[in-house]
Write a protein that holds these residues in place. Structure first.
Motif, short mmCIF file in Angstrom:
data_model
loop_
_atom_site.label_atom_id
_atom_site.label_comp_id
_atom_site.label_asym_id
_atom_site.label_seq_id
_atom_site.Cartn_x
_atom_site.Cartn_y
_atom_site.Cartn_z
N GLU A 2 0.83 -1.20 0.00
CA GLU A 2 0.00 0.00 0.00
C GLU A 2 0.86 1.25 0.00
O GLU A 2 1.89 1.31 0.69
CB GLU A 2 -0.92 0.01 1.24
CG GLU A 2 -1.93 -1.11 1.27
CD GLU A 2 -2.81 -1.03 2.50
OE1 GLU A 2 -2.62 -0.09 3.30
OE2 GLU A 2 -3.68 -1.90 2.66
N ALA A 3 0.41 2.24 -0.76
CA ALA A 3 1.08 3.53 -0.77
C ALA A 3 0.70 4.31 0.49
O ALA A 3 -0.31 4.04 1.14
CB ALA A 3 0.68 4.31 -2.01
N GLY A 4 1.56 5.29 0.85
CA GLY A 4 1.29 6.12 2.02
C GLY A 4 2.42 6.08 3.02
O GLY A 4 3.47 5.47 2.79
N PRO A 5 2.24 6.73 4.17
CA PRO A 5 3.29 6.79 5.19
C PRO A 5 3.44 5.43 5.90
O PRO A 5 2.45 4.77 6.22
CB PRO A 5 2.81 7.88 6.14
CG PRO A 5 1.33 7.91 5.97
CD PRO A 5 1.07 7.55 4.53
N HIS A 6 4.70 5.04 6.15
CA HIS A 6 5.00 3.79 6.85
C HIS A 6 6.15 4.02 7.82
O HIS A 6 6.94 4.95 7.67
CB HIS A 6 5.40 2.68 5.86
CG HIS A 6 4.31 2.28 4.93
ND1 HIS A 6 3.35 1.35 5.26
CD2 HIS A 6 4.03 2.68 3.65
CE1 HIS A 6 2.52 1.19 4.25
NE2 HIS A 6 2.91 1.99 3.25
N THR A 7 6.23 3.14 8.83
CA THR A 7 7.37 3.14 9.75
C THR A 7 7.97 1.73 9.78
O THR A 7 7.24 0.74 9.79
CB THR A 7 6.97 3.54 11.18
OG1 THR A 7 5.96 2.65 11.67
CG2 THR A 7 6.48 4.97 11.22
N LEU A 8 9.28 1.69 9.80
CA LEU A 8 10.01 0.42 9.91
C LEU A 8 10.92 0.53 11.13
O LEU A 8 11.73 1.45 11.23
CB LEU A 8 10.84 0.16 8.64
CG LEU A 8 11.69 -1.11 8.64
CD1 LEU A 8 10.82 -2.36 8.73
CD2 LEU A 8 12.57 -1.17 7.40
N THR A 9 10.77 -0.41 12.06
CA THR A 9 11.52 -0.38 13.32
C THR A 9 12.35 -1.64 13.47
O THR A 9 11.84 -2.75 13.24
CB THR A 9 10.57 -0.23 14.52
OG1 THR A 9 9.81 0.96 14.38
CG2 THR A 9 11.34 -0.20 15.84
N ALA A 10 13.61 -1.48 13.86
CA ALA A 10 14.49 -2.59 14.21
C ALA A 10 14.74 -2.53 15.71
O ALA A 10 15.20 -1.51 16.22
CB ALA A 10 15.81 -2.50 13.45
N GLU A 11 14.39 -3.62 16.42
CA GLU A 11 14.48 -3.61 17.89
C GLU A 11 15.21 -4.86 18.40
O GLU A 11 14.89 -5.98 18.02
CB GLU A 11 13.09 -3.53 18.51
CG GLU A 11 13.11 -3.45 20.03
CD GLU A 11 11.74 -3.19 20.62
OE1 GLU A 11 11.63 -3.13 21.86
OE2 GLU A 11 10.77 -3.05 19.85
N LEU A 12 16.18 -4.64 19.28
CA LEU A 12 16.92 -5.74 19.92
C LEU A 12 16.21 -6.16 21.19
O LEU A 12 15.48 -5.37 21.82
CB LEU A 12 18.34 -5.29 20.26
CG LEU A 12 19.31 -5.12 19.09
CD1 LEU A 12 20.55 -4.38 19.57
CD2 LEU A 12 19.69 -6.47 18.49
#
Length: 449
Positions: A314-324
């Motif tokens: 899907e188009a639009g705003p996204h967040t990608l998070t990397a968490e330990l």
């Protein structure tokens, strides 16, 4: 534990042997001669002999102590386990600098965090101040974005106590060179005879790392601080000796523009700040939902990169998070990247010198570079290009586009300049390609901003 500012002066402590040497050299051997008249005098001396010996011994010890204490005074001892020494003197200006960077939240089983330790020490120091005798306080928070809570020398000691108890961790790192100017400014405004600059920190190396261009400035700052009359500077380390900590430094994308329904590569950069190898789990979250997890092994002091190939439907705003998974310092266990996934990138291409001849067209090669399609209706890249002539540009609403490219346009009118300024302030992108047709004076008058 103690240390000395001038340890070489401790050699003078050997001078304590001088009174003993003088005593030994002055001892004389007497020849005994029997004399009847002395019998009465000797009897009196024997009665007071013990007292005289004790007095002479005390006198000798006092002379030895004077020499040793003089040497210790010249060596200037500092007691690490007595950080509050000196705060009981009158008219003290306490310049209290507390590190509230995220590393101060270090968790240790059964032990307080560095921030909690700093709070306790700061509260005790403030408790020893008394505004009625002229004591004052300045309170500064140390981080990459330092904050002078009480910038001026102030008698509001109770207010300072309240602020210390309310002190919370920030999301910033630590910087000494950004913080010390606030302390120097407070010290220069102080009229107190005694000034105590006390820095409570976990002594992270990052705080004292300086660029080459900063070293002279930092040295000058320390010189100015030391030259302030009555200044005493102490740094109290409230951190741990060694801490296992792995941080997610950043999440990045290999592509400047991200579309939908195609695979794009993202990367998380990890850094092991500990002295031992660490095995951790890294979890990826897309828009807050768990997407993938992977085990990572990082050597002591080393960096590692974990990649993720992601397709966004899907188009639009996204967040990608990397968490330990959790470790002693929780604030640096995750990092995020926010971005817009595009169905297409809308480009307005303003042709300042159109031509019916393909090879004379001002923007033909630029248009093909952005979208090398065979026909005008076909789009093989994310870029959807609309080309307009200069006379149409004034009537075009640039807010509908992600990017505006202006190529060899003779004149920018006031209305165009106003619209472009608002467009750029709102986050739009503009590219200018100059050419032989432009009017330099008109461009300078309209686009100087």
């Amino acid at each position: 534990m103690s240390w000395f500012l001038n340890p070489g002066m401790l050699l003078f402590a050997a001078c304590g042997a001088i009174p003993v040497i003088i005593h030994l050299f002055n001892r004389q051997q007497y020849k005994r001669i029997a004399w009847a008249a002395m019998e009465f005098l000797l009897a009196a001396i024997k009665r007071t002999q013990s007292r005289l010996r004790l007095e002479n011994l005390l006198l000798l010890l006092a002379r030895i102590a004077i020499m040793i204490l003089l040497a210790l005074a010249l060596a200037q001892p500092l007691l690490e386990n007595n950080p509050l020494a000196g705060l009981e003197s009158s008219e003290t200006h306490l310049i209290l600098v507390i590190d509230n960077s995220y590393s101060m939240g270090l968790t240790r089983a059964g032990r307080p965090s560095p921030l909690e330790t700093a709070r306790g020490l700061a509260s005790e120091m403030l408790g020893r101040l008394d505004a009625s005798r002229g004591d004052k306080v300045s309170l500064i928070m140390m981080s990459d974005e330092p904050d002078a809570v009480i910038a001026e020398p102030s008698m509001q000691i109770d207010f300072a106590k309240k602020k210390v108890l309310e002190l919370e961790l920030s999301d910033y790192g630590t910087s000494a060179i950004r913080t010390l100017p606030l302390a120097l400014a407070a010290a220069k405004k102080s009229t107190n005879a005694r000034k105590d600059l006390i820095l409570l920190t976990d002594a992270q190396r990052l705080a004292w790392n300086l660029e080459e261009s900063e070293k002279d400035k930092f040295h000058q700052m320390l010189t100015e601080l030391s030259a302030v009359p009555g200044m005493n500077i102490r740094i109290i380390d409230v951190g741990a000796e060694d801490t296992a900590n792995v941080a997610v430094e950043r999440v990045t994308s290999a592509d400047a523009v991200i579309g939908v329904n195609q695979s794009y590569k993202f990367s998380a950069r990890l850094h092991n700040f500990g002295r031992t190898e660490s095995q951790r789990y890294l979890t990826w979250y897309v828009d807050g939902t768990k997407h993938d997890a992977v085990a990572v092994t990082i050597g002591a002091g080393e960096e590692a990169t974990v990649d993720l190939n992601l397709v966004l439907p899907e188009a639009g705003p996204h967040t990608l998070t990397a968490e330990l998974d959790a470790d002693a310092v929780s604030a640096d266990n995750k990092a995020s990247l926010a971005f817009d996934a595009k169905q297409s990138v809308q480009v307005l291409l303003v042709d300042g010198e159109p031509s019916s001849d393909t090879f004379d067209d001002e923007v033909i090669f630029l248009r093909l570079a952005l979208n090398p399609s065979m026909t005008a209706d076909e789009r093989v890249t994310l870029y959807d290009i609309e080309t307009v002539r200069d006379i149409v540009f004034s009537e075009t609403d640039v807010r509908r586009y992600d990017l505006v490219i202006i190529a060899n346009l003779e004149m920018i009118y006031e209305e165009n300049a106003t619209n472009l300024e608002a467009y750029v302030k709102a986050g739009g992108g503009v590219l200018f390609f100059l050419g032989k047709r432009i009017n330099p004076k008109g461009w300078n008058d309209m686009l100087y901003k």
